[in-house]
Design a protein around this motif. Structure first.
Motif, mmCIF file in Angstrom:
data_model
loop_
_atom_site.group_PDB
_atom_site.id
_atom_site.type_symbol
_atom_site.label_atom_id
_atom_site.label_comp_id
_atom_site.label_asym_id
_atom_site.label_seq_id
_atom_site.Cartn_x
_atom_site.Cartn_y
_atom_site.Cartn_z
ATOM 1 N N LYS A 1 22.286 13.666 -19.020
ATOM 2 C CA LYS A 1 23.164 13.990 -17.888
ATOM 3 C C LYS A 1 24.543 13.347 -18.094
ATOM 4 C CE LYS A 1 24.074 15.475 -13.681
ATOM 5 N NZ LYS A 1 25.438 14.963 -13.528
ATOM 6 N N LEU A 2 24.555 12.098 -18.537
ATOM 7 C CA LEU A 2 25.836 11.447 -18.801
ATOM 8 C C LEU A 2 26.586 12.152 -19.930
ATOM 9 C CD1 LEU A 2 24.803 7.668 -18.565
ATOM 10 C CD2 LEU A 2 26.086 9.002 -16.889
ATOM 11 N N GLN A 3 25.865 12.547 -20.979
ATOM 12 C CA GLN A 3 26.502 13.236 -22.102
ATOM 13 C C GLN A 3 27.013 14.616 -21.699
ATOM 14 O OE1 GLN A 3 23.399 13.144 -25.047
ATOM 15 N NE2 GLN A 3 24.018 11.127 -25.850
ATOM 16 N N TYR A 4 26.258 15.290 -20.802
ATOM 17 C CA TYR A 4 26.723 16.607 -20.339
ATOM 18 C C TYR A 4 27.981 16.457 -19.496
ATOM 19 C CZ TYR A 4 26.997 20.867 -17.574
ATOM 20 O OH TYR A 4 27.451 21.999 -16.953
ATOM 21 N N ASP A 5 28.002 15.450 -18.634
ATOM 22 C CA ASP A 5 29.187 15.240 -17.802
ATOM 23 C C ASP A 5 30.423 14.928 -18.651
ATOM 24 O OD1 ASP A 5 27.664 15.695 -15.572
ATOM 25 O OD2 ASP A 5 27.287 13.567 -15.164
ATOM 26 N N GLU A 6 30.188 14.321 -19.827
ATOM 27 C CA GLU A 6 31.304 14.005 -20.721
ATOM 28 C C GLU A 6 31.625 15.170 -21.657
ATOM 29 O OE1 GLU A 6 33.161 11.358 -20.626
ATOM 30 O OE2 GLU A 6 32.021 10.441 -18.992
ATOM 31 N N GLY A 7 30.827 16.263 -21.538
ATOM 32 C CA GLY A 7 31.081 17.426 -22.385
ATOM 33 C C GLY A 7 30.513 17.319 -23.772
ATOM 34 N N ILE A 8 29.600 16.364 -23.996
ATOM 35 C CA ILE A 8 29.019 16.184 -25.331
ATOM 36 C C ILE A 8 27.823 17.114 -25.542
ATOM 37 C CG2 ILE A 8 27.947 14.507 -26.890
ATOM 38 C CD1 ILE A 8 29.504 12.333 -25.450
ATOM 39 N N LYS A 9 26.930 17.191 -24.517
ATOM 40 C CA LYS A 9 25.730 17.998 -24.618
ATOM 41 C C LYS A 9 25.921 19.328 -23.883
ATOM 42 C CE LYS A 9 22.711 15.300 -26.771
ATOM 43 N NZ LYS A 9 21.952 15.709 -27.980
ATOM 44 N N PRO A 10 25.295 20.406 -24.387
ATOM 45 C CA PRO A 10 25.356 21.686 -23.670
ATOM 46 C C PRO A 10 24.436 21.663 -22.447
ATOM 47 C CG PRO A 10 23.999 21.923 -25.612
ATOM 48 C CD PRO A 10 24.604 20.549 -25.683
ATOM 49 N N TYR A 11 24.660 22.628 -21.550
ATOM 50 C CA TYR A 11 23.874 22.676 -20.313
ATOM 51 C C TYR A 11 22.414 22.981 -20.583
ATOM 52 C CZ TYR A 11 22.689 23.577 -15.473
ATOM 53 O OH TYR A 11 22.117 23.523 -14.231
ATOM 54 N N LEU A 12 22.151 23.689 -21.678
ATOM 55 C CA LEU A 12 20.764 24.014 -22.009
ATOM 56 C C LEU A 12 19.948 22.745 -22.223
ATOM 57 C CD1 LEU A 12 18.618 26.102 -22.673
ATOM 58 C CD2 LEU A 12 19.435 26.101 -25.046
ATOM 59 N N ASP A 13 20.531 21.732 -22.865
ATOM 60 C CA ASP A 13 19.809 20.468 -23.044
ATOM 61 C C ASP A 13 19.515 19.798 -21.710
ATOM 62 O OD1 ASP A 13 19.938 20.921 -25.722
ATOM 63 O OD2 ASP A 13 21.567 19.498 -26.113
ATOM 64 N N LEU A 14 20.429 19.931 -20.770
ATOM 65 C CA LEU A 14 20.205 19.341 -19.443
ATOM 66 C C LEU A 14 19.065 20.053 -18.721
ATOM 67 C CD1 LEU A 14 21.184 17.266 -17.374
ATOM 68 C CD2 LEU A 14 22.756 18.997 -16.490
ATOM 69 N N ILE A 15 19.018 21.377 -18.836
ATOM 70 C CA ILE A 15 17.927 22.139 -18.204
ATOM 71 C C ILE A 15 16.583 21.735 -18.804
ATOM 72 C CG2 ILE A 15 16.941 24.443 -17.942
ATOM 73 C CD1 ILE A 15 19.728 25.540 -17.681
ATOM 74 N N LEU A 16 16.567 21.603 -20.129
ATOM 75 C CA LEU A 16 15.317 21.196 -20.777
ATOM 76 C C LEU A 16 14.902 19.789 -20.355
ATOM 77 C CD1 LEU A 16 15.934 22.577 -24.385
ATOM 78 C CD2 LEU A 16 14.497 23.553 -22.588
ATOM 79 N N ALA A 17 15.853 18.897 -20.194
ATOM 80 C CA ALA A 17 15.530 17.540 -19.748
ATOM 81 C C ALA A 17 14.982 17.542 -18.332
ATOM 82 C CB ALA A 17 16.773 16.665 -19.845
ATOM 83 N N GLU A 18 15.558 18.368 -17.466
ATOM 84 C CA GLU A 18 15.051 18.483 -16.095
ATOM 85 C C GLU A 18 13.630 19.046 -16.091
ATOM 86 O OE1 GLU A 18 17.947 20.893 -14.234
ATOM 87 O OE2 GLU A 18 19.225 19.210 -13.632
#
Length: 454
Positions: free
Chosen positions: A398-415
């Motif tokens: 989530k922190l990496q996504y907010d910084e634009g490092i990780k794509p949203y797909l990784d966040l969905i998979l983490a959730e």
């Protein structure tokens, strides 16, 4: 200055902490007053479940049957009466003075008898074995009640855990929905600002819709589970039932001794077979001694009225009153006694095989229950570790996504991993609780009295 403000705020929060704890305690008391714990559900079922009440009624029926069978030891009184009128008098042949046989009518046209009879059994094979077997019949009724209580505790516990599992699933999905709604809002805001692609908030919308659909399915599935739980405990169908539990106490209660040795006599099924064995032995002895004579004492008092004129029939009575002893010996019954004896001996052998079979089944259940409990407990510890890891992974992504490092797909998979691991944890906890209950059932260590005192 900011440090002073923070210290002042901390002091205020500490000062009001007892009030907050008291408020939480009052809230918990309100919940417990409107909700039932597992122990309260079981205690309610042991008092109100129809099958348990039927077992108590069956015990009362058996007690009445025993008293009816043993009533033969008490004096038996009877009163008989009859009125008789001859349409044609009977004829008896008597010799006259010359020795010639002459038919003659003897007696009166009208007669009436009133007889009071009293019998007292001195010895009877039926009554003797009924007296010996009465305590085993009572024990059998008590064991039936205990067996029904054990079945009730197991069934109610399983149903309670099933409802509890669905409730925890709803809580997890509610938390996931809150998290997904925030993600959708953030993704849409970032898209409108041109920071992310349109597919991010579209994926967030799809993920949120799927979670809501899952929650709706779980919410609908929990309703019949509540109905089933109310059926098991004998709760009124028209009243609302809520349940509550102490998570800490439940986690502490999921441990049991896996090193205890198996004792067959602890199982109610084995005890019932032993009682049946004792009753069967009495039945065999009953037919062995069925040749014994029956002794009884009797007393009769008879009032006899005789007169040819019916209107004067009861003007004069001719009483008689015998007293004596009676013995009855079954000399030959057409091999019926022998056939009954052979039948009961065969039933005794069959019962021995039932006992051996139950021992084997109990041993198998014991090993299976212990193996299942150990594996479920190990899986619970593994899943608990996975939950902690999934939460940590989600926080980092989530922190990496907010910084634009990780794509949203990784966040969905983490959730999705958080949701899956949390659901797996409660599924594993449910399996541990039920397998621990199964271990207690197969070892015969369920404490029924502890639930009856609730």
């Amino acid at each position: 200055m900011r440090l002073l403000i923070r210290i002042f705020s901390l002091l205020i929060s500490v000062a009001f902490l007892p009030l907050e704890l008291a408020a939480q305690g009052n809230q918990n008391q309100t919940v417990s007053a409107d909700s039932l714990t597992l122990e309260q559900c079981i205690a309610y079922a042991l008092q109100n479940k129809p099958s348990v009440q039927q077992a108590y009624i069956d015990e009362q029926i058996a007690d009445r049957e025993i008293k009816a069978a043993l009533a033969g030891w008490l004096p038996q009184l009877g009163l008989d009466a009859n009125v008789q009128h001859y349409l044609k008098m009977p004829v008896t042949i008597f010799p006259n003075e010359a020795g010639v046989l002459v038919p003659r009518q003897i007696g009166t046209i009208n007669s009436s008898n009133l007889s009071l009879t009293a019998n007292q059994a001195i010895f009877s094979n039926d009554l003797f074995f009924a007296s010996r077997g009465s305590r085993y019949v009572r024990l059998q009724s008590e064991q039936e009640i205990y067996n029904e209580k054990i079945s009730t505790i197991v069934a109610v516990s399983r149903a309670f855990y099933d409802v509890l599992l669905s409730q925890e699933q709803l809580k997890i999905l509610d938390q996931d929905i809150i998290r997904q709604e925030k993600q959708l809002k953030d993704a849409k805001a970032q898209y409108e600002q041109g920071l992310v692609d349109k597919t991010d908030w579209q994926r967030a919308d799809i993920s949120l819709t799927n979670v809501r659909s899952t929650r709706k399915r779980v919410q609908e599935a929990i309703k019949p589970k509540y109905v089933f739980l109310k059926e098991l405990i004998g709760y009124p169908a028209e009243k609302e039932l809520n349940i509550t539990f102490d998570p800490v106490k439940m986690r502490q209660s999921m441990f049991t001794d896996t090193l205890q040795t198996l004792n067959y006599t602890n199982r109610i099924e084995f005890q019932q077979l032993q009682t049946q064995k004792q009753i069967q032995e009495l039945s065999v002895n009953y037919y062995k001694w069925s040749f014994m004579p029956t002794f009884s004492a009797y007393f009769n008092y008879n009032l006899v009225y005789q007169n040819n004129d019916f209107q004067q029939l009861y003007n004069q009575s001719y009483p008689n009153s015998p007293i004596g002893l009676r013995m009855s010996v079954p000399l030959f019954t057409g091999t019926r006694r022998l056939q009954n004896l052979k039948r009961e001996q065969l039933r005794e052998k069959r019962l021995d095989l039932d006992i051996a079979n139950v021992k084997n089944r109990i041993s198998t259940e014991y090993e299976t229950a212990l193996a299942t409990y150990r594996s479920d407990l190990y899986e619970l510890k593994t899943v608990q570790h996975n939950v902690e890891m999934a939460e940590e992974v989600y926080r980092v992504i989530k922190l990496q996504y907010d910084e634009g490092i990780k794509p949203y797909l990784d966040l969905i998979l983490a959730e999705a991993e958080i949701r899956a691991t949390q659901l797996n944890y409660y599924n594993a906890l449910y399996r541990v609780l039920t397998s621990k209950l199964e271990v207690e059932r197969v070892t015969g260590t369920i404490n029924v009295a502890a639930y009856e005192q609730k």
